[in-house]
Design a protein around this motif. Structure first.
Motif, PDB file in Angstrom:
ATOM      1  N   ALA A 246      39.009  35.218  52.775  1.00  0.00           N
ATOM      2  CA  ALA A 246      38.966  33.778  53.014  1.00  0.00           C
ATOM      3  C   ALA A 246      37.576  33.196  52.808  1.00  0.00           C
ATOM      4  CB  ALA A 246      39.458  33.483  54.427  1.00  0.00           C
ATOM      5  N   GLU A 247      36.545  33.927  53.209  1.00  0.00           N
ATOM      6  CA  GLU A 247      35.182  33.398  53.072  1.00  0.00           C
ATOM      7  C   GLU A 247      34.832  33.160  51.605  1.00  0.00           C
ATOM      8  OE1 GLU A 247      30.556  34.465  54.317  1.00  0.00           O
ATOM      9  OE2 GLU A 247      32.199  35.834  54.806  1.00  0.00           O
TER      10      GLU A 247
ATOM     11  N   LEU B  46      46.896  43.453  43.990  1.00  0.00           N
ATOM     12  CA  LEU B  46      47.454  42.159  44.372  1.00  0.00           C
ATOM     13  C   LEU B  46      48.584  42.324  45.376  1.00  0.00           C
ATOM     14  CD1 LEU B  46      48.199  39.093  42.177  1.00  0.00           C
ATOM     15  CD2 LEU B  46      50.024  40.028  43.578  1.00  0.00           C
ATOM     16  N   VAL B  47      49.532  43.207  45.084  1.00  0.00           N
ATOM     17  CA  VAL B  47      50.674  43.384  45.980  1.00  0.00           C
ATOM     18  C   VAL B  47      50.214  43.880  47.346  1.00  0.00           C
ATOM     19  CG1 VAL B  47      52.802  44.683  46.370  1.00  0.00           C
ATOM     20  CG2 VAL B  47      52.316  43.750  44.105  1.00  0.00           C
ATOM     21  N   ALA B  48      49.272  44.817  47.361  1.00  0.00           N
ATOM     22  CA  ALA B  48      48.768  45.340  48.632  1.00  0.00           C
ATOM     23  C   ALA B  48      48.026  44.280  49.434  1.00  0.00           C
ATOM     24  CB  ALA B  48      47.852  46.536  48.373  1.00  0.00           C
ATOM     25  N   SER B  49      47.425  43.308  48.742  1.00  0.00           N
ATOM     26  CA  SER B  49      46.618  42.289  49.419  1.00  0.00           C
ATOM     27  C   SER B  49      47.439  41.173  50.039  1.00  0.00           C
ATOM     28  CB  SER B  49      45.616  41.677  48.427  1.00  0.00           C
ATOM     29  OG  SER B  49      46.272  40.814  47.501  1.00  0.00           O
ATOM     30  N   LEU B  50      48.708  41.068  49.669  1.00  0.00           N
ATOM     31  CA  LEU B  50      49.544  39.978  50.160  1.00  0.00           C
ATOM     32  C   LEU B  50      49.908  40.178  51.625  1.00  0.00           C
ATOM     33  CD1 LEU B  50      52.064  39.424  47.224  1.00  0.00           C
ATOM     34  CD2 LEU B  50      50.342  37.794  48.033  1.00  0.00           C
ATOM     35  N   ASP B  51      49.863  39.103  52.383  1.00  0.00           N
ATOM     36  CA  ASP B  51      50.314  39.135  53.768  1.00  0.00           C
ATOM     37  C   ASP B  51      51.843  39.048  53.757  1.00  0.00           C
ATOM     38  OD1 ASP B  51      51.011  38.651  56.421  1.00  0.00           O
ATOM     39  OD2 ASP B  51      49.223  37.453  56.820  1.00  0.00           O
TER      40      ASP B  51
ATOM     41  N   ALA C 160      46.705  32.600  53.882  1.00  0.00           N
ATOM     42  CA  ALA C 160      46.388  34.027  53.889  1.00  0.00           C
ATOM     43  C   ALA C 160      45.983  34.422  52.476  1.00  0.00           C
ATOM     44  CB  ALA C 160      47.601  34.839  54.349  1.00  0.00           C
ATOM     45  N   CYS C 161      44.736  34.807  52.297  1.00  0.00           N
ATOM     46  CA  CYS C 161      44.175  35.025  50.964  1.00  0.00           C
ATOM     47  C   CYS C 161      44.357  36.466  50.498  1.00  0.00           C
ATOM     48  CB  CYS C 161      42.688  34.679  50.956  1.00  0.00           C
ATOM     49  SG  CYS C 161      42.341  32.980  51.448  1.00  0.00           S
TER      50      CYS C 161
ATOM     51  N   LYS D   7      52.643  30.140  57.551  1.00  0.00           N
ATOM     52  CA  LYS D   7      51.569  30.887  56.902  1.00  0.00           C
ATOM     53  C   LYS D   7      51.930  31.031  55.429  1.00  0.00           C
ATOM     54  CE  LYS D   7      49.590  34.476  58.829  1.00  0.00           C
ATOM     55  NZ  LYS D   7      49.356  35.870  59.326  1.00  0.00           N
ATOM     56  N   ILE D   8      51.020  30.614  54.576  1.00  0.00           N
ATOM     57  CA  ILE D   8      51.224  30.682  53.133  1.00  0.00           C
ATOM     58  C   ILE D   8      50.257  31.706  52.544  1.00  0.00           C
ATOM     59  CG2 ILE D   8      51.244  29.412  50.946  1.00  0.00           C
ATOM     60  CD1 ILE D   8      53.334  28.445  52.949  1.00  0.00           C
ATOM     61  N   ALA D   9      50.800  32.697  51.860  1.00  0.00           N
ATOM     62  CA  ALA D   9      49.955  33.695  51.198  1.00  0.00           C
ATOM     63  C   ALA D   9      49.675  33.249  49.765  1.00  0.00           C
ATOM     64  CB  ALA D   9      50.644  35.056  51.198  1.00  0.00           C
ATOM     65  N   VAL D  10      48.469  33.493  49.295  1.00  0.00           N
ATOM     66  CA  VAL D  10      48.092  33.110  47.937  1.00  0.00           C
ATOM     67  C   VAL D  10      47.415  34.279  47.236  1.00  0.00           C
ATOM     68  CG1 VAL D  10      45.870  32.164  48.693  1.00  0.00           C
ATOM     69  CG2 VAL D  10      46.867  31.421  46.510  1.00  0.00           C
ATOM     70  N   ALA D  11      47.724  34.431  45.960  1.00  0.00           N
ATOM     71  CA  ALA D  11      47.094  35.466  45.137  1.00  0.00           C
ATOM     72  C   ALA D  11      47.284  35.070  43.680  1.00  0.00           C
ATOM     73  CB  ALA D  11      47.711  36.842  45.409  1.00  0.00           C
ATOM     74  N   GLY D  12      46.587  35.768  42.791  1.00  0.00           N
ATOM     75  CA  GLY D  12      46.764  35.440  41.383  1.00  0.00           C
ATOM     76  C   GLY D  12      45.957  36.331  40.458  1.00  0.00           C
ATOM     77  N   ILE D  13      46.458  36.466  39.244  1.00  0.00           N
ATOM     78  CA  ILE D  13      45.742  37.131  38.157  1.00  0.00           C
ATOM     79  C   ILE D  13      45.881  36.230  36.937  1.00  0.00           C
ATOM     80  CG2 ILE D  13      45.531  39.180  36.706  1.00  0.00           C
ATOM     81  CD1 ILE D  13      47.020  40.763  38.859  1.00  0.00           C
ATOM     82  N   LEU D  14      44.753  35.814  36.380  1.00  0.00           N
ATOM     83  CA  LEU D  14      44.769  34.866  35.266  1.00  0.00           C
ATOM     84  C   LEU D  14      44.159  35.479  34.012  1.00  0.00           C
ATOM     85  CD1 LEU D  14      43.622  31.645  37.129  1.00  0.00           C
ATOM     86  CD2 LEU D  14      45.772  31.870  35.900  1.00  0.00           C
ATOM     87  N   HIS D  15      44.944  35.522  32.945  1.00  0.00           N
ATOM     88  CA  HIS D  15      44.398  35.931  31.657  1.00  0.00           C
ATOM     89  C   HIS D  15      45.310  35.449  30.546  1.00  0.00           C
ATOM     90  CE1 HIS D  15      43.143  38.755  28.346  1.00  0.00           C
ATOM     91  NE2 HIS D  15      41.964  38.353  28.809  1.00  0.00           N
ATOM     92  N   GLU D  16      44.695  34.832  29.543  1.00  0.00           N
ATOM     93  CA  GLU D  16      45.401  34.435  28.329  1.00  0.00           C
ATOM     94  C   GLU D  16      45.070  35.500  27.285  1.00  0.00           C
ATOM     95  OE1 GLU D  16      46.054  30.117  26.626  1.00  0.00           O
ATOM     96  OE2 GLU D  16      44.111  30.886  25.987  1.00  0.00           O
ATOM     97  N   THR D  17      46.059  36.306  26.937  1.00  0.00           N
ATOM     98  CA  THR D  17      45.825  37.492  26.117  1.00  0.00           C
ATOM     99  C   THR D  17      46.139  37.227  24.657  1.00  0.00           C
ATOM    100  OG1 THR D  17      46.451  38.882  28.005  1.00  0.00           O
ATOM    101  CG2 THR D  17      46.329  39.934  25.839  1.00  0.00           C
ATOM    102  N   ASN D  18      45.152  37.430  23.807  1.00  0.00           N
ATOM    103  CA  ASN D  18      45.332  37.302  22.370  1.00  0.00           C
ATOM    104  C   ASN D  18      45.554  38.706  21.811  1.00  0.00           C
ATOM    105  OD1 ASN D  18      44.880  37.126  19.528  1.00  0.00           O
ATOM    106  ND2 ASN D  18      43.749  35.215  19.824  1.00  0.00           N
TER     107      ASN D  18
END
Length: 493
Positions: free
Chosen positions: A40-41, A94-99, A69-70, A8-19
């Protein structure tokens, strides 16, 4: 039975390029407005069959026979500093959402996210994830080529894979690579050892192009040659993001080997030296706006692309600079420009198609990016601004320009958008019935990524030197936090 099917692979992310030099702050609403997925949907409906990092992860996990696991996945258009409240809320979510029962974790991060109180957001995200899952759970992450890489990031992640291209047309492939290395790590087939090297150089995005000859492509080719060594798992070349004033800003290299630190150190030093030897070649010779426009119209054949890099939407700029626009009002040949102006586009929608539009546009974010320019013309088209990426960059990804209006003023076509819109994909003009190849001049508020929209049709590229928070002169920015010495702020990095 294939043991990978049990993973089972968990995936998550936060993306931002901050100027950190850009006007305004970035809050949670900017992330939720652009993309916010946590089940997942949504993941499969929005990202499956797209040439994105998440599309690559979905395919790679499925093809390996593992279960995905999303967790939380969100991102915002590059912009100013992220607020501390937004940063804490997103990291906690994010941390709470991780499996936590997953066998491994893959994080989709940018690498140049900065928040009030968190100069190294990716390092902080990784620290919190590592604390939550324990010291032995393998963690992989993908990074943008414009990351600012810290020792903490390299220390907390087992596998790090960055983009090899700019424009970033390989994010799908790099995500697949990251998942593959993560699964091999889970199975203890490899033991990733990472070494980080900083040559102490700041360079602007315009000189990080990888599709044409130049010093950055040479560094990338050296990295590919190093990756041919059987003991090397990955070499990530980082151009850095000079518009984030943080300690670790700048060019960097991450060499990952299979259990061989000395080998990683040797190659990291080779890359560091190669970059330093090329430092004087990372120079951009751009041209003031009036002269650039004159040169463009003097060309016999178009399209000529005027690269307004100082208002690079993909680097966090406001997208309403008028330094080039003011020289196009009486354009002698067909010209095209996209400007973000909420007030002007709202007025156009109120007036309706076919009506006369007359109002000052642009130059409303701050004084640095110019003054509003009076424009009169006919409203040719109104749109909700929704389109789908049809080019090589994030193919299949849906995008939203907000309310949009097309104004025809003599030879000048102005696309007014409610939201800041980067010219990453031809769909942003194709969706409005605009055939870019019919214009003599096209103004792009970008550095390099515009090539996936107009690169195949342009006859000449003219870089424009104008004021802005993504300008090409490093010396113009008031750095306070970056580690010194660093070139070119100091003679020797």
């Amino acid at each position: 039975m294939n043991s990978a099917k049990k993973l089972k692979i968990a995936v998550a992310g936060i993306l931002h390029e901050t100027n950190s030099f850009a006007p305004g702050k970035t809050g949670t609403n900017e992330f939720m407005d652009k993309e916010w997925a946590s089940d997942a949907e949504i993941f499969h409906n929005y990202y499956e069959h797209t040439r994105t990092s998440m599309g690559g992860i979905i395919d790679a996990v499925r093809d390996s026979g593992a279960e995905l696991a999303c967790g939380l996945y969100t991102g915002a258009t590059p912009s100013g500093m992220v607020t501390a409240d937004a940063a804490d809320f997103m990291m906690d979510t994010l941390v709470a959402s991780l499996d936590k029962a997953a066998d491994g974790i893959v994080l989709v991060l940018h690498g140049a996210m900065v928040a009030d109180g968190y100069p190294d957001m990716e390092g902080e995200i990784l620290r919190r994830v590592r604390h939550a899952v324990g010291p032995d759970k393998p963690i992989a992450m993908t990074l943008d080529l414009h990351a600012n890489v810290s020792a903490e990031m390299v220390g907390y992640a087992d596998v790090i894979v960055g983009y090899d291209t700019y424009p970033h047309v390989d994010m799908y492939e790099r995500a697949v690579e990251a998942v593959g290395l993560l699964i091999r790590t889970i199975h203890k087939e490899v033991v990733p050892v990472r070494v980080l090297a900083h040559p102490k150089m700041l360079i602007v995005p315009q000189v990080m192009v990888t599709e044409t000859d130049g010093p950055f492509r040479e560094l990338m080719e050296l990295a590919f040659a190093i990756e041919a060594d059987p003991g090397v798992l990955n070499v990530t070349v980082i151009g850095g993001f000079p518009y984030s004033d943080v300690p670790d800003a700048g060019v960097a290299f991450i060499v990952t080997t299979d259990g061989d630190r000395k080998l990683a150190e040797k190659y990291a030093e080779q890359l560091r030296t190669a970059a330093w030897e090329r430092r004087d070649r990372f120079v951009l010779n751009d041209i003031p706006p009036a002269e650039a426009v004159k040169l463009a119209f003097a060309e016999q054949e178009g399209p000529v692309v005027l690269v307004e890099g100082s208002d690079n939407v993909g680097g966090g700029s406001p997208a309403d600079a008028t330094h080039v626009l003011k020289h196009l009002i009486d354009a002698p040949k067909r010209s095209l420009i996209v400007i973000r102006d909420k007030e002007a586009v709202a007025l156009a929608h109120e007036l309706g198609v076919g009506a006369l539009f007359s109002a000052p546009i642009g130059g409303k974010s701050d004084k640095l990016h110019g003054e509003p320019v009076p424009v009169s013309g006919k409203i040719r088209l109104l749109s909700d601004g929704l389109y789908t990426h049809i080019g090589a960059y994030m193919t299949g990804q849906r995008a939203d320009m907000g309310l949009t209006a097309v104004i025809e003023s003599g030879n000048l076509t102005i696309v007014l958008t409610e939201k800041r819109t980067a010219p990453w994909d031809p769909g942003h003009v194709v969706s409005l019935g605009i055939r870019a190849e019919t214009y003599h001049v096209i103004v792009v508020k970008a550095a390099i990524a515009w090539r996936t929209s107009f690169g195949s049709i342009c006859k000449r590229i003219i870089p424009v030197d104008s004021p802005g928070c993504t300008g090409s002169s490093i010396a113009d920015f008031a750095y306070e936090k970056v580690k010194r010495p660093i070139y070119p702020l100091d003679a020797e990095g």
